[in-house]
Design a protein around this motif. Structure first.
Motif, PDB file in Angstrom:
ATOM      1  N   UNK A  55       4.469   2.183   3.512  1.00 27.15           N
ATOM      2  CA  UNK A  55       3.617   1.069   3.106  1.00 27.15           C
ATOM      3  C   UNK A  55       2.519   1.018   4.155  1.00 27.15           C
ATOM      4  N   UNK A  56       1.429   1.703   3.910  1.00 23.03           N
ATOM      5  CA  UNK A  56       0.385   1.811   4.921  1.00 23.03           C
ATOM      6  C   UNK A  56       0.929   2.552   6.128  1.00 23.03           C
ATOM      7  N   UNK A  77       2.758  10.864   2.444  1.00 26.18           N
ATOM      8  CA  UNK A  77       1.989  11.752   3.319  1.00 26.18           C
ATOM      9  C   UNK A  77       0.793  11.074   3.940  1.00 26.18           C
ATOM     10  N   UNK A  78       0.810   9.735   4.009  1.00 24.54           N
ATOM     11  CA  UNK A  78      -0.293   8.979   4.596  1.00 24.54           C
ATOM     12  C   UNK A  78      -1.451   8.732   3.652  1.00 24.54           C
ATOM     13  N   UNK A  79      -1.301   9.139   2.380  1.00 24.21           N
ATOM     14  CA  UNK A  79      -2.363   8.991   1.384  1.00 24.21           C
ATOM     15  C   UNK A  79      -1.836   8.116   0.241  1.00 24.21           C
ATOM     16  N   UNK A  80      -2.632   7.166  -0.258  1.00 22.38           N
ATOM     17  CA  UNK A  80      -2.160   6.289  -1.337  1.00 22.38           C
ATOM     18  C   UNK A  80      -1.666   7.079  -2.555  1.00 22.38           C
ATOM     19  N   UNK A  89       0.881  -1.166   0.000  1.00 22.65           N
ATOM     20  CA  UNK A  89       0.000   0.000   0.000  1.00 22.65           C
ATOM     21  C   UNK A  89       0.919   1.217   0.000  1.00 22.65           C
ATOM     22  N   UNK A  90       1.508   1.536  -1.136  1.00 14.36           N
ATOM     23  CA  UNK A  90       2.491   2.612  -1.213  1.00 14.36           C
ATOM     24  C   UNK A  90       1.805   3.957  -1.047  1.00 14.36           C
TER      25      UNK A  90
END
Length: 108
Positions: free
Chosen positions: A91-92, A38-41, A34-35
């Motif tokens: 990654x997440x 800034x915490x967003x995909x 889940x790359x």
């Protein structure tokens, strides 16, 4: 925030939804990631994201231009930052780490 694991492939170009960061996948690793930035995909370079995406404040530590990042639990993952930005790669919930250069052998 839920993120969806995606299959990465070498040469895949991704961009952040919350800053200027762009990466290219050098080595995809052995499992889906889940790359995020800034915490967003992250999205494909040509994809369009949500109009207003809010970054996760503690995930805004920056990504460095020209540096390679790897997953601490899977050293088969490697991404190269092609455009630096304010968001950090993860990654997440697991932060990617800066890949250290291999020391050159001493020449005696």
């Amino acid at each position: 925030m839920s993120t969806e694991a995606v299959g990465l492939r070498a040469g895949l170009r991704l961009k952040s939804q919350v800053c200027a960061t762009e990466v290219i996948v050098i080595r995809p690793g052995t499992r889906p990631l889940s790359l995020c930035c800034g915490g967003v995909p992250m999205l494909g370079r040509d994809a369009s994201g949500a109009a207003e995406t809010t970054p996760v404040a503690e995930r805004m530590r920056g990504s460095l231009l020209g540096k390679r990042y790897t997953h601490p639990g899977d050293d088969a993952v490697e991404v190269l930052v092609t455009v630096g930005g304010a968001g950090s790669l993860s990654d997440g919930e697991t932060d990617l780490v800066l890949k250290e250069a291999k020391p050159l052998p001493a020449s005696d």
